[in-house]
Write an enzyme that holds these catalytic residues in place. Structure first.
Site, mmCIF file in Angstrom:
data_model
loop_
_atom_site.group_PDB
_atom_site.id
_atom_site.type_symbol
_atom_site.label_atom_id
_atom_site.label_comp_id
_atom_site.label_asym_id
_atom_site.label_seq_id
_atom_site.Cartn_x
_atom_site.Cartn_y
_atom_site.Cartn_z
ATOM 1 N N CYS A 198 -17.988 -15.217 -10.118
ATOM 2 C CA CYS A 198 -16.803 -15.016 -9.871
ATOM 3 C C CYS A 198 -16.228 -13.491 -9.727
ATOM 4 O O CYS A 198 -15.002 -13.388 -9.212
ATOM 5 C CB CYS A 198 -15.920 -15.601 -10.971
ATOM 6 S SG CYS A 198 -16.226 -17.402 -11.352
ATOM 7 N N HIS A 241 -8.508 -19.435 -7.007
ATOM 8 C CA HIS A 241 -9.673 -18.479 -7.297
ATOM 9 C C HIS A 241 -10.697 -18.687 -6.434
ATOM 10 O O HIS A 241 -11.817 -19.413 -6.626
ATOM 11 C CB HIS A 241 -10.043 -18.978 -8.736
ATOM 12 C CG HIS A 241 -10.981 -18.175 -9.224
ATOM 13 N ND1 HIS A 241 -11.856 -16.945 -8.750
ATOM 14 C CD2 HIS A 241 -12.022 -18.619 -10.394
ATOM 15 C CE1 HIS A 241 -12.888 -16.602 -9.520
ATOM 16 N NE2 HIS A 241 -13.075 -17.395 -10.636
HETATM 17 N N1 COA Z 1 -3.944 -26.528 -11.586
HETATM 18 C C1 COA Z 1 -2.868 -27.155 -11.326
HETATM 19 N N2 COA Z 1 -3.065 -28.186 -10.360
HETATM 20 C C2 COA Z 1 -4.101 -28.500 -10.026
HETATM 21 C C3 COA Z 1 -5.096 -27.771 -10.548
HETATM 22 C C4 COA Z 1 -5.173 -26.731 -11.188
HETATM 23 N N3 COA Z 1 -6.084 -26.028 -11.814
HETATM 24 N N4 COA Z 1 -6.151 -28.542 -9.771
HETATM 25 C C5 COA Z 1 -5.691 -29.516 -8.919
HETATM 26 N N5 COA Z 1 -4.304 -29.547 -9.248
HETATM 27 C C6 COA Z 1 -3.440 -30.552 -8.669
HETATM 28 C C7 COA Z 1 -3.729 -30.769 -7.219
HETATM 29 O O1 COA Z 1 -2.955 -30.026 -6.630
HETATM 30 C C8 COA Z 1 -3.290 -32.389 -7.078
HETATM 31 O O2 COA Z 1 -1.848 -32.427 -7.186
HETATM 32 P P1 COA Z 1 -1.199 -33.528 -6.215
HETATM 33 O O3 COA Z 1 -1.643 -34.800 -6.902
HETATM 34 O O4 COA Z 1 0.370 -33.233 -6.550
HETATM 35 O O5 COA Z 1 -1.519 -33.269 -4.805
HETATM 36 C C9 COA Z 1 -3.864 -32.933 -8.484
HETATM 37 O O6 COA Z 1 -3.851 -31.786 -9.409
HETATM 38 C C10 COA Z 1 -5.213 -33.499 -8.374
HETATM 39 O O7 COA Z 1 -5.968 -32.574 -7.480
HETATM 40 P P2 COA Z 1 -7.751 -32.725 -7.435
HETATM 41 O O8 COA Z 1 -7.975 -31.823 -6.547
HETATM 42 O O9 COA Z 1 -7.753 -34.111 -7.390
HETATM 43 O O10 COA Z 1 -8.057 -32.226 -8.789
HETATM 44 P P3 COA Z 1 -9.547 -32.396 -9.599
HETATM 45 O O11 COA Z 1 -9.300 -33.346 -10.784
HETATM 46 O O12 COA Z 1 -10.357 -32.775 -8.494
HETATM 47 O O13 COA Z 1 -9.696 -30.847 -10.039
HETATM 48 C C11 COA Z 1 -9.996 -29.423 -11.833
HETATM 49 C C12 COA Z 1 -9.144 -30.423 -11.206
HETATM 50 C C13 COA Z 1 -9.104 -28.856 -12.991
HETATM 51 C C14 COA Z 1 -11.151 -29.831 -12.498
HETATM 52 C C15 COA Z 1 -10.412 -28.402 -11.002
HETATM 53 O O14 COA Z 1 -9.247 -27.705 -10.382
HETATM 54 C C16 COA Z 1 -11.471 -27.298 -11.588
HETATM 55 O O15 COA Z 1 -12.509 -27.520 -11.677
HETATM 56 N N6 COA Z 1 -11.012 -26.125 -11.846
HETATM 57 C C17 COA Z 1 -11.822 -24.991 -12.485
HETATM 58 C C18 COA Z 1 -12.366 -24.394 -11.277
HETATM 59 C C19 COA Z 1 -13.438 -23.393 -11.993
HETATM 60 O O16 COA Z 1 -14.286 -23.790 -12.882
HETATM 61 N N7 COA Z 1 -13.552 -22.086 -11.307
HETATM 62 C C20 COA Z 1 -14.520 -21.180 -11.650
HETATM 63 C C21 COA Z 1 -13.983 -20.651 -12.926
HETATM 64 S S1 COA Z 1 -14.848 -19.195 -13.764
#
Ligand code: COA
Length: 387
Positions: free
Chosen positions: A82, A335
């Site tokens: 990252c 990100h």
């Molecule tokens: N914050 C706020 N809203 C989020 C979000 C987040 N991080 N991630 C997704 N959403 C919202 C989407 O916009 C969607 O909204 P909608 O239904 O109104 O369209 C809803 O949540 C579902 O989205 P989806 O893409 O299906 O979510 P998901 O369950 O597949 O993924 C996480 C959610 C949190 C698991 C994913 O964002 C994630 O893995 N984040 C961490 C990424 C990471 O690890 N990066 C490296 C860091 S070092």
């Protein structure tokens, strides 16, 4: 001989099914070249920062470089999870500092949404020590940072509400940033009602999975004079560090040693002994809300254990001690791994040149900081900028 940033660009972040990796990189590069007022021929070295592994382009540096018009001038590809973007900026900076070239571009780009969430999390979970952690326990990034959050809560009394406050602040800032992944404000109640991803981290504690690109053009002081650039932003401090691949070998989960070491190295070089008094703005690594709270402490903005109170008291908001993540942070701006560190430079440069519009902070010292972490403190990068 000083090195300055003379041009920055940033693509729209988000789920970008409308563009390829090359095309999204070009969005940022075009803006940076126009911003610098140079021609592409002036740029002698191109560094492409991309973590990769989630895109059909498994070795993307050459196609990105060629599409952006820099064939023959690199590319050098860098990867630091990252913190890839910061590593790209460092490679461009050090090539100039060493006298090898006078002008270099750092291009950070990532297309993360070409795979589904489960695949993305599985790939990310292999970012530390595959055999000891992912293979044995199946840990993912939300899981890694959840361990930090639990430790911080147990030791310092940090609360879920304080973590949610980081999300509310960063969504509020992103709502005014047209390039952000999420451009909507959220309430504290919404954040606290969102479902757990890895206890105690909820959906709104996590950064999203984003596509995006950013670019920064750096030049030597000599070349800046020659080109007649009148608004360079100088890089006055550089710091880097790293920590063990295997988290179980770490002594402390209440913070990130890589942040402490990298920031002290950058502060020493920039002559900073009181960051709160000497910096005007900071762009810090908030991949999860607890990461921003730990960053306040590890960067020396407050004492260890007081990060929760720092956000609660508005210390990191506009008008506070030091506005943090004014463009929405990783949490809400998005990100895209390789782009993040370069997008932080974009934000701080815009702030120091007083071009941040409705997100502009008040400048007293004309100094800002970027803090970019790769993995769970596996890489740590800090830059200090000044005009
Ligand atoms: N914050 C706020 N809203 C989020 C979000 C987040 N991080 N991630 C997704 N959403 C919202 C989407 O916009 C969607 O909204 P909608 O239904 O109104 O369209 C809803 O949540 C579902 O989205 P989806 O893409 O299906 O979510 P998901 O369950 O597949 O993924 C996480 C959610 C949190 C698991 C994913 O964002 C994630 O893995 N984040 C961490 C990424 C990471 O690890 N990066 C490296 C860091 S070092």
């Amino acid at each position: 001989m000083r090195v300055g940033v003379i041009g920055v660009g940033c693509s729209k972040f988000g789920v970008r099914r409308d563009v390829t990796l090359q095309e999204i990189a070009f969005e940022a590069v075009k803006e940076a070249v126009v911003d610098a007022g140079v021609s592409r021929e002036d740029i002698e070295l191109s560094v492409v920062g991309t973590a990769g592994t989630r895109s059909y382009e498994l070795m993307p540096a050459v196609p990105v470089n060629e599409y952006c018009g820099f064939a023959g001038r690199g590319p050098l590809r860098v990867e630091a999870a990252c913190a890839t973007g910061s590593a790209a900026v460092y490679a461009a900076y050090s090539s100039i500092k060493a006298g090898l070239v006078d002008v270099a571009i750092a291009i950070g780009c990532e297309k993360m949404t070409e795979v589904d969430t489960a695949t993305s999390l599985a790939v990310g979970g292999r970012g530390g020590s595959y055999l000891w952690e992912f293979h044995q326990y199946g840990t993912t990034f939300p899981g890694h940072y959840a361990m930090h959050a639990s430790a911080h809560m147990a030791r310092y009394g940090t609360t879920e509400k304080q973590m949610a406050m980081v999300a509310v602040k960063n969504h509020r800032n992103a709502a005014r940033n047209p390039k952000a992944h999420f451009q909507k404000e959220i309430t504290l109640e919404e954040a606290l009602a969102s479902s757990y991803v890895a206890y105690p981290l909820r959906l709104f504690d996590c950064s999203p999975i984003s596509d995006g690109a950013a670019a920064a053009i750096l030049a030597s002081e000599k070349k800046i004079k020659e080109l007649g650039v009148d608004n360079p932003v100088w890089i006055s401090g550089v710091g880097y560090s790293s920590d063990t691949a295997n988290l179980s070998r770490r002594k402390d989960y209440g913070g990130l040693m890589a942040t402490v070491a990298a920031s002290r190295m950058a502060y020493k070089m920039a002559g900073i002994d009181n960051p709160l008094k000497q910096l005007d703005v900071a762009s810090v690594h908030d991949c999860f809300t607890i990461a921003e709270i730990m960053a306040y402490e590890d960067l020396g903005f407050c004492r260890k254990g007081e990060g929760g109170r720092f956000i609660e008291d508005g210390g990191s908001d506009f008008g506070g001690h030091i506005p943090v993540n004014t463009f929405g942070g990783l949490k809400a701006k998005g990100h895209p791994l390789g782009a993040t560190g370069v997008a932080m430079v974009y934000e701080v440069v815009k702030q120091l040149r007083e071009e941040a519009g409705s997100l502009q902070v008040d400048l007293k010292n004309y100094r800002g900081l970027t803090h970019n972490i790769g993995g769970t403190g596996h890489f740590g990068w800090v830059f200090v900028f000044e005009v």
